[in-house]
Scaffold this active site. Sequence first.
Site, PDB file in Angstrom:
ATOM      1  N   ASP A   1      12.335   8.595   3.204  1.00 53.92           N
ATOM      2  CA  ASP A   1      12.995   9.330   4.275  1.00 53.92           C
ATOM      3  C   ASP A   1      13.344  10.710   3.720  1.00 53.92           C
ATOM      4  O   ASP A   1      13.724  10.845   2.564  1.00 53.92           O
ATOM      5  CB  ASP A   1      14.250   8.561   4.703  1.00 53.92           C
ATOM      6  CG  ASP A   1      14.951   9.199   5.896  1.00 53.92           C
ATOM      7  OD1 ASP A   1      14.489  10.252   6.356  1.00 53.92           O
ATOM      8  OD2 ASP A   1      15.945   8.634   6.363  1.00 53.92           O
ATOM      9  N   SER A   2      13.247  11.725   4.553  1.00 54.09           N
ATOM     10  CA  SER A   2      13.385  13.106   4.078  1.00 54.09           C
ATOM     11  C   SER A   2      14.800  13.501   3.715  1.00 54.09           C
ATOM     12  O   SER A   2      15.016  14.496   3.032  1.00 54.09           O
ATOM     13  CB  SER A   2      12.906  14.059   5.176  1.00 54.09           C
ATOM     14  OG  SER A   2      13.769  13.964   6.293  1.00 54.09           O
ATOM     15  N   GLY A   3      15.787  12.754   4.202  1.00 56.60           N
ATOM     16  CA  GLY A   3      17.175  13.145   4.045  1.00 56.60           C
ATOM     17  C   GLY A   3      17.796  13.604   5.341  1.00 56.60           C
ATOM     18  O   GLY A   3      19.011  13.823   5.410  1.00 56.60           O
ATOM     19  N   GLY A   4      16.985  13.766   6.395  1.00 64.40           N
ATOM     20  CA  GLY A   4      17.493  14.255   7.667  1.00 64.40           C
ATOM     21  C   GLY A   4      18.534  13.349   8.290  1.00 64.40           C
ATOM     22  O   GLY A   4      19.478  13.828   8.929  1.00 64.40           O
ATOM     23  N   PHE A   5      18.403  12.048   8.100  1.00 63.73           N
ATOM     24  CA  PHE A   5      19.357  11.121   8.708  1.00 63.73           C
ATOM     25  C   PHE A   5      20.772  11.365   8.199  1.00 63.73           C
ATOM     26  O   PHE A   5      21.753  11.079   8.901  1.00 63.73           O
ATOM     27  CB  PHE A   5      18.944   9.675   8.447  1.00 63.73           C
ATOM     28  CG  PHE A   5      19.914   8.671   9.002  1.00 63.73           C
ATOM     29  CD1 PHE A   5      20.049   8.479  10.367  1.00 63.73           C
ATOM     30  CD2 PHE A   5      20.726   7.922   8.155  1.00 63.73           C
ATOM     31  CE1 PHE A   5      20.959   7.568  10.881  1.00 63.73           C
ATOM     32  CE2 PHE A   5      21.637   7.005   8.654  1.00 63.73           C
ATOM     33  CZ  PHE A   5      21.748   6.837  10.026  1.00 63.73           C
TER      34      PHE A   5
ATOM     35  N   ASP B   1      13.739  16.667   9.448  1.00 65.81           N
ATOM     36  CA  ASP B   1      13.955  16.883  10.870  1.00 65.81           C
ATOM     37  C   ASP B   1      15.428  17.144  11.128  1.00 65.81           C
ATOM     38  O   ASP B   1      16.286  16.851  10.303  1.00 65.81           O
ATOM     39  CB  ASP B   1      13.462  15.682  11.692  1.00 65.81           C
ATOM     40  CG  ASP B   1      14.070  14.363  11.237  1.00 65.81           C
ATOM     41  OD1 ASP B   1      14.502  14.261  10.076  1.00 65.81           O
ATOM     42  OD2 ASP B   1      14.097  13.415  12.040  1.00 65.81           O
TER      43      ASP B   1
ATOM     44  N   GLN C   1      11.534  13.981  17.962  1.00 65.14           N
ATOM     45  CA  GLN C   1      12.944  14.022  18.344  1.00 65.14           C
ATOM     46  C   GLN C   1      13.059  14.354  19.834  1.00 65.14           C
ATOM     47  O   GLN C   1      12.065  14.512  20.520  1.00 65.14           O
ATOM     48  CB  GLN C   1      13.692  15.039  17.483  1.00 65.14           C
ATOM     49  CG  GLN C   1      13.840  14.629  16.018  1.00 65.14           C
ATOM     50  CD  GLN C   1      14.772  13.442  15.826  1.00 65.14           C
ATOM     51  OE1 GLN C   1      15.489  13.017  16.736  1.00 65.14           O
ATOM     52  NE2 GLN C   1      14.762  12.875  14.616  1.00 65.14           N
TER      53      GLN C   1
ATOM     54  N   GLY D   1      15.602   9.413  15.445  1.00 63.87           N
ATOM     55  CA  GLY D   1      16.809   9.681  16.196  1.00 63.87           C
ATOM     56  C   GLY D   1      17.342   8.532  17.016  1.00 63.87           C
ATOM     57  O   GLY D   1      18.279   8.711  17.798  1.00 63.87           O
TER      58      GLY D   1
ATOM     59  N   ASP E   1      12.062  -0.010   9.832  1.00 64.85           N
ATOM     60  CA  ASP E   1      12.872  -0.170   8.621  1.00 64.85           C
ATOM     61  C   ASP E   1      14.331  -0.258   8.993  1.00 64.85           C
ATOM     62  O   ASP E   1      14.749   0.242  10.040  1.00 64.85           O
ATOM     63  CB  ASP E   1      12.678   1.022   7.680  1.00 64.85           C
ATOM     64  CG  ASP E   1      13.492   2.226   8.149  1.00 64.85           C
ATOM     65  OD1 ASP E   1      14.559   2.491   7.571  1.00 64.85           O
ATOM     66  OD2 ASP E   1      13.072   2.898   9.121  1.00 64.85           O
TER      67      ASP E   1
ATOM     68  N   CYS F   1      11.377 -22.833   6.258  1.00 65.73           N
ATOM     69  CA  CYS F   1      11.176 -21.502   5.671  1.00 65.73           C
ATOM     70  C   CYS F   1      10.519 -21.643   4.299  1.00 65.73           C
ATOM     71  O   CYS F   1      10.869 -22.529   3.507  1.00 65.73           O
ATOM     72  CB  CYS F   1      12.514 -20.779   5.535  1.00 65.73           C
ATOM     73  SG  CYS F   1      12.389 -19.148   4.764  1.00 65.73           S
TER      74      CYS F   1
ATOM     75  N   CYS G   1      10.496 -19.198   1.949  1.00 61.27           N
ATOM     76  CA  CYS G   1      11.014 -18.262   0.947  1.00 61.27           C
ATOM     77  C   CYS G   1      11.463 -19.034  -0.296  1.00 61.27           C
ATOM     78  O   CYS G   1      11.675 -20.248  -0.259  1.00 61.27           O
ATOM     79  CB  CYS G   1      12.169 -17.436   1.517  1.00 61.27           C
ATOM     80  SG  CYS G   1      13.779 -18.262   1.572  1.00 61.27           S
TER      81      CYS G   1
ATOM     82  N   CYS H   1      14.774 -21.114   0.241  1.00 57.24           N
ATOM     83  CA  CYS H   1      14.759 -22.323   1.085  1.00 57.24           C
ATOM     84  C   CYS H   1      13.762 -23.381   0.616  1.00 57.24           C
ATOM     85  O   CYS H   1      13.959 -24.578   0.860  1.00 57.24           O
ATOM     86  CB  CYS H   1      14.414 -21.943   2.525  1.00 57.24           C
ATOM     87  SG  CYS H   1      15.625 -20.890   3.337  1.00 57.24           S
TER      88      CYS H   1
ATOM     89  N   HIS I   1      16.118 -14.584   1.322  1.00 58.61           N
ATOM     90  CA  HIS I   1      15.759 -15.242   2.580  1.00 58.61           C
ATOM     91  C   HIS I   1      15.594 -14.242   3.716  1.00 58.61           C
ATOM     92  O   HIS I   1      14.604 -14.294   4.460  1.00 58.61           O
ATOM     93  CB  HIS I   1      16.815 -16.270   2.970  1.00 58.61           C
ATOM     94  CG  HIS I   1      16.640 -16.758   4.368  1.00 58.61           C
ATOM     95  ND1 HIS I   1      15.686 -17.701   4.710  1.00 58.61           N
ATOM     96  CD2 HIS I   1      17.245 -16.397   5.541  1.00 58.61           C
ATOM     97  CE1 HIS I   1      15.711 -17.905   6.009  1.00 58.61           C
ATOM     98  NE2 HIS I   1      16.658 -17.130   6.547  1.00 58.61           N
TER      99      HIS I   1
END
Length: 416
Positions: A109-113, A163, A207, A234, A284, A322, A324, A327, A359
């Site tokens: 992620d670019s850092g915009g968030f 962004d 955006q 966004g 994500d 499951c 995993c 489990c 899990h």
Amino acid sequence: MSASTSASPAARKTMPSALTFDLHVKCSTTKARASTLHLPHGAVPLPIFMPVATQASLKGLTYDQLKQTGCMLCLNNTYHLGLKPGQAVLDEVGGSHKLQGWDRNILTDSGGFQMVSLLELATVTEEGVRFLSPHDGSPMLLTPEHSISLQNSIGSDIIMQLDDVIATTSPDHARIKEAMERSVRWLDRCIDAHKNPEKQNLFCIIQGGLDLDLRKKCCDEMVARDTPGIAIGGLSGGEAKDDFCKVVGTCTQLLPDHKPRYVMGVGYPEDLIVGVTLGADMFDCVWPTRTARFGNAVTPTGTLNLRHKSYAEDFAPVQDGCTCACCRPTNQGGLGITRAYIHHLASKETVGAHLLTIHNVHYLLSLMGSARQAILEDQFPAFLHKFFGDLYGDKSKSPQWVIDALRGVGVDLLSD
């Protein structure tokens, strides 16, 4: 809109790409797609959920354990890695793959968030974003050029443009429009600054808040710039779910078939499945790892709070069936962990969060794999009926926003 951009996309050369995207099949009813994304560190089956390793570490898992979940693509965060360990260390070690011992794919992620999550520490101008470090209060200027330079040093397989991010709940329409137009201008600067397009894939970010006309204009501008992949940004900022669905559905309708589509910040199982239904490929979120630290297990029938006393003598696995490592029975090479043991640990020992993280990450990756298989077999509507029936006990009890979103692409959850 053209007056708001810094360069004409028509005048640009086609950007080199370090990926190939094989679209295998589209659902014959919905907009869902099954595909494979080939990246420098291996093939990624889509649709996919990507776990978040913000500071080059997935909280609660070693990278060997992450590999055991089948994960082929995880996230790092440019803003945080730019602060610590810093660009000089990243350059010296040879990038984040070597720093964290991960030989599969990374998206940054670019850092915009952080404009939203650390708003009290940030000031946005045309130049970039000025932050005060949450570590020591020191100033940091994150420009499109600096974001790309940091991501070039990180060496991630997918890098995101910087962004201008505004919370979807903002009432300031003029600021939302400004942010959308600035994101287009910043993309041009990111493209010009990108030193390794033959090794790292730059994704643009659409955006426009909840304004569908702004989203459509942004789609047109971003698609014209022909980046290797496209993100819808966004969202997941507190907006109503039906507004979320309208934005995703509007954008995917305008995006080219031959490129991956990434909806940023989405992690609840029902949101993932609706996103896939609306034509998105990649997602994500920190939620599955964060909720594990509160003693919560993600299962097909909903989230179980294993701290609750009702699980003190429940010797079933966290999730029946499951596969995993948590489990799976010991006679099948797993740990054979029970709900009662997690209950015993959850408030006392960090290993409880560790086991639930195994899990939860496995569950979401497996869920995406099951959705993909249903699309390949053209059984996706039946998959939707079962998924929402299991999750809510009765598919007819699904939230109205789910019913409406699926009905919009040809699936009626209220039918038999």
